[in-house]
Design a protein around this motif. Structure first.
Motif, PDB file in Angstrom:
ATOM      1  N   ASN A 606       0.822  -1.210   0.000  1.00  0.00           N
ATOM      2  CA  ASN A 606       0.000   0.000   0.000  1.00  0.00           C
ATOM      3  C   ASN A 606       0.856   1.259   0.000  1.00  0.00           C
ATOM      4  N   THR A 607       0.378   2.268  -0.679  1.00  0.00           N
ATOM      5  CA  THR A 607       1.098   3.546  -0.751  1.00  0.00           C
ATOM      6  C   THR A 607       0.285   4.701  -0.180  1.00  0.00           C
ATOM      7  N   SER A 608      -0.878   4.408   0.398  1.00  0.00           N
ATOM      8  CA  SER A 608      -1.728   5.473   0.948  1.00  0.00           C
ATOM      9  C   SER A 608      -2.498   4.897   2.133  1.00  0.00           C
ATOM     10  N   ASP A 609      -3.579   5.578   2.516  1.00  0.00           N
ATOM     11  CA  ASP A 609      -4.433   5.048   3.578  1.00  0.00           C
ATOM     12  C   ASP A 609      -5.029   3.703   3.156  1.00  0.00           C
ATOM     13  N   ASN A 680      -1.782   7.239   7.390  1.00  0.00           N
ATOM     14  CA  ASN A 680      -0.312   7.161   7.413  1.00  0.00           C
ATOM     15  C   ASN A 680       0.151   5.730   7.179  1.00  0.00           C
ATOM     16  N   ALA A 681      -0.546   5.033   6.273  1.00  0.00           N
ATOM     17  CA  ALA A 681      -0.333   3.594   6.107  1.00  0.00           C
ATOM     18  C   ALA A 681       0.529   3.244   4.895  1.00  0.00           C
ATOM     19  N   LEU A 703      -8.173  -8.909   2.177  1.00  0.00           N
ATOM     20  CA  LEU A 703      -6.953  -8.119   2.222  1.00  0.00           C
ATOM     21  C   LEU A 703      -7.303  -6.684   2.572  1.00  0.00           C
ATOM     22  N   LEU A 704      -6.402  -5.992   3.255  1.00  0.00           N
ATOM     23  CA  LEU A 704      -6.587  -4.586   3.572  1.00  0.00           C
ATOM     24  C   LEU A 704      -5.814  -3.759   2.557  1.00  0.00           C
ATOM     25  N   THR A 705      -6.521  -2.969   1.778  1.00  0.00           N
ATOM     26  CA  THR A 705      -5.890  -2.152   0.746  1.00  0.00           C
ATOM     27  C   THR A 705      -6.482  -0.750   0.771  1.00  0.00           C
ATOM     28  N   GLY A 706      -5.952   0.107  -0.059  1.00  0.00           N
ATOM     29  CA  GLY A 706      -6.496   1.445  -0.225  1.00  0.00           C
ATOM     30  C   GLY A 706      -7.228   1.609  -1.528  1.00  0.00           C
TER      31      GLY A 706
END
Length: 737
Positions: A606-609, A680-681, A703-706
């Motif tokens: 991930n590159t964002s929240d 801030n993830a 999965l946890l993604t933005g």
């Protein structure tokens, strides 16, 4: 005594030359200034079905047939100009050999003005290509019109003249033997009798190979003082053997004899172009005697040069020639200096050129730097104290037409060093490995200290004189390159290490009963196998265990973590490292007879929240979250729930944490919470599991993604005896219709 000092210094020069991959080229021979860096070689592998017909070895122990002959078990690598046969070498070594041969062949063809067509080579026709045999037989190389034979690149029996088994010396020898290939082809193999004489045949290969040419006035005087014959009178190998001469005895003199013919008149040479060599060899191939071809090709002082004149005047001409290339100098500002040497680090080439001289008690010395191309060399000049206790240096020098400037040096303010390191830096892949540093020092004491915890010195913590330092670089479990140092003999040795190229993450592993975890990796490629390494890491991000994995085309590997990892109970997460982008996977969590759920492996960090799109925390359901910080820095996260409450959460570098939503609220279920966002993830990956409490036996996860989408597809909805739950989550502040 003069000879003894000279020999002692020559040992020092050659030793440091062997230890340092600096160097330059012959000043007037621009195209041969560097032995080229091994370039690209494209090619294919196949078994030895075409049959080897190249040269045999000619070693000091007599001719030995190359093991390449008629051996169907050998692998063959075909590049543009070569068929590389080898027995003990790996495929990577075969490719490296072809790369070096292609690069050096291009260089020799260029400097001699020869084309593939003139050599009968068609790069699209295998039968016209040169054959290379690389095996463990013999100690020298051999070159003929068919190709070359060389000791195996990963063998240990290289010619001692080639810088003590130095890799760069091996490449010089390849260039030497490829020069013989071109000579033999152009001369139609007419290399005996009245054909090409040995001194020229070998001398030109020595000269173009850029090795064995460190002859100066003193070494020439030593040559004649030993009762050795005029080198340009040695016409055949039989004559050389009859005179009791070894390659070491006479090849430098052969190289000097040829070098003089092609050096410029401004430097005292005869001033001939290397391009005339092709005509000379073609004449020999057409039956013209070497004597006649020589006289018709070479000139000196505007007049034809005959072999008889060269033989008669060789010694006096060489004394004048070498004397013209030697620069007198003076050093002041220190006592007890005994030697001076030039070691040009900054040339960007790997040709080894070391030049040195004794220094008299008054500080006078004479240097021959004629092998250096004209130009400025930084950090190039060193002075050595008596007994080798201190090396004073470095200094910047300029070379013009083979002569050195400046000639006076006050070393009173110069830095001093005890040791020179080879190499002075090294690079490692993320998996880590052992390394060795060679310490070049005459007699002073030195110590070795690691300045970083991930670099461990395993032997050679101290020494007196020359020695080695062995060290081990630990695996770099981060995704970033890191740099560390050791201090050895007052010099800095730099270690650079890449981070792992992680292709898949399995962000949570549970093997404490009753939970079990299975992971799977799938190769989606239709034509390529995949190789990689599974790294099992603790919750703190420390490496616990590794496992190599190979997947066939469309292959799949399932791994029950508790069965295949010894220390599975301490594993927090697993990473699969591979260069392939054609891999997918999943993580399956289960309790036998109760729960079972599979979640895709993470292939994108991930590159964002990131969003927790469904939370069920009540009397009937629980929701667990697993997070991994893939970065090398601590991350301060904020988990904000749909009811407005926020919880700060910290993950250290490479740390893994897992928690139940209720645990964030004193282990009390939170029925009003339905979703959350983690800010801030960037660099955080994770998953969530939600399961039923009691006898419901329900388990699933995401999965946890933005990522967000404009359309959602539910590919299967089951009714009747089944139930299907559907969740849609809107992370924005606007209503969605």
């Amino acid at each position: 005594m003069k000879t003894l000092k000279r020999l002692l210094f020559l040992c020092f020069v050659l030793f440091l030359c062997f230890l340092c991959s600096y160097g330059t080229g012959t000043g007037f021979l621009v195209d041969l200034q560097c032995v080229g860096t091994a370039g690209a070689a494209t090619g294919t592998f196949y078994n030895n079905s075409v049959g080897y017909h190249g040269p045999i070895y000619t070693s000091r122990d007599g001719a030995q047939a190359c093991g390449c002959y008629n051996n169907p078990n050998w692998r063959v690598y075909e590049s543009d100009h070569f068929l590389v046969y080898s027995d003990i070498s790996s495929d990577n070594v075969r490719v490296l050999f072809a790369q070096m041969a292609e690069t050096e062949f291009d260089a020799v063809k260029t400097v001699l003005g020869v084309t593939d067509a003139e050599l009968g080579i068609n790069t699209t026709v295998s039968s016209t290509k040169l054959h290379i045999c690389s095996d463990g037989v013999g100690s020298n190389g051999t070159g003929t019109s068919d190709g070359i034979s060389m000791p195996a690149l990963d063998g240990q029996n290289l010619d001692p003249m080639d810088r003590l088994n130095n890799f760069y010396g091996y490449r010089h020898t390849i260039r030497h033997e490829l020069t013989h290939v071109i000579q033999s082809t152009l001369a139609h193999d007419n290399l005996s009798g009245s054909g090409c004489e040995l001194w020229f045949f070998e001398g030109q290969a020595v000269f173009i190979g850029l090795h064995h040419t460190l002859m100066d006035t003193l070494s020439l005087a030593d040559y004649y003082a030993a009762g050795r014959p005029n080198p340009v009178s040695v016409k055949t190998g039989q004559a050389m053997v009859a005179a009791g001469l070894s390659n070491e005895d006479i090849y430098p003199a052969f190289g000097l004899a040829v070098k003089y013919l092609f050096d410029t008149t401004a430097r005292g040479g005869a001033g001939n172009s290397l391009l005339v060599t092709k005509s000379l060899l073609q004449q020999i191939g057409n039956g013209v005697s070497f004597s006649a071809a020589f006289a018709g090709t070479f000139s000196r002082a505007g007049a034809p040069l005959t072999l008889d004149a060269y033989r008669t005047n060789f010694q006096s001409w060489m004394i004048s020639y070498l004397g013209n290339l030697e620069t007198p100098g003076m050093v002041t500002g220190a006592t007890g200096i005994s030697m001076v040497g030039v070691f040009p680090y900054n040339t960007g080439c790997d040709l080894i050129s070391g030049f040195g001289s004794t220094v008299t008690s008054s500080g006078a010395f004479t240097l021959n730097v004629s092998e250096l191309a004209d130009g400025t060399y930084e950090n190039a000049l060193y002075f050595l104290g008596n007994g080798g206790s201190t090396i004073y240096g470095p200094a910047t020098i300029t070379v013009s037409d083979g002569r050195l400037s400046p000639t006076g040096y006050d070393v009173s303010q110069w830095p001093r060093r005890c040791a020179t390191l080879y190499p002075d830096a090294d690079g490692f892949t993320a998996s880590g490995a052992s390394g060795v540093v060679t310490v070049a020092s005459m007699s002073c004491s030195w110590t070795a200290v690691s300045n970083h915890s991930w670099i461990t010195i395993t032997s050679g913590n101290s020494g007196v004189g020359s020695g080695t330092v062995s060290y081990f670089v630990s695996a770099n479990t981060t995704g970033s390159t890191r740099t560390g140092t050791m201090t050895i003999g007052g010099q800095t040795f730099t270690v650079a290490q890449t981070g792992f190229n992680a292709a898949l993450y399995f962000p949570h592993i549970a093997t404490s009963l009753p939970w079990q975890t299975e992971i799977a990796i799938i190769n989606t490629s239709s034509d390529q196998t995949v190789t990689g390494t599974l790294r099992a890491l603790s919750d703190e991000g420390q490496l616990i265990e590794t496992k190599d994995v190979t997947l066939s085309v469309r292959g799949r590997r399932q791994i029950a973590v508790a069965d295949e990892f010894t220390n599975h109970i301490n594993i927090g997460y697993i990473i699969f490292d591979t260069d392939s982008a054609a891999v997918l996977g999943y993580t399956k969590f289960y309790q036998e007879g109760i729960y079972r759920a599979a979640i895709p492996a993470v292939n994108e960090v991930n590159t964002s929240d990131i969003y927790i799109s469904h939370i069920a925390s009540n009397a009937d359901w629980w929701t667990g979250v697993s997070l991994v910080n893939t970065t090398s820095e601590a991350k301060g996260l904020t988990i904000t729930f749909n009811d407005g409450r926020s919880v700060p959460y910290t993950l250290n570098a490479n740390e893994h944490k897992a928690f139940d939503i209720a645990s964030l609220f004193n282990n009390q279920p939170q029925p009003d919470i339905q979703s959350a966002v983690i800010t801030n993830a960037s660099g955080i990956i994770g998953l969530e599991l939600f399961g039923s409490v009691g006898s419901g036996n329900q388990l699933d996860g995401l999965l946890l993604t933005g990522n967000t989408v404009s359309a959602i597809y539910y590919p299967h909805v089951a009714g009747n005896e089944w139930w299907t739950g559907i969740v849609a989550y809107n992370p924005s502040h606007r209503r969605v219709l």
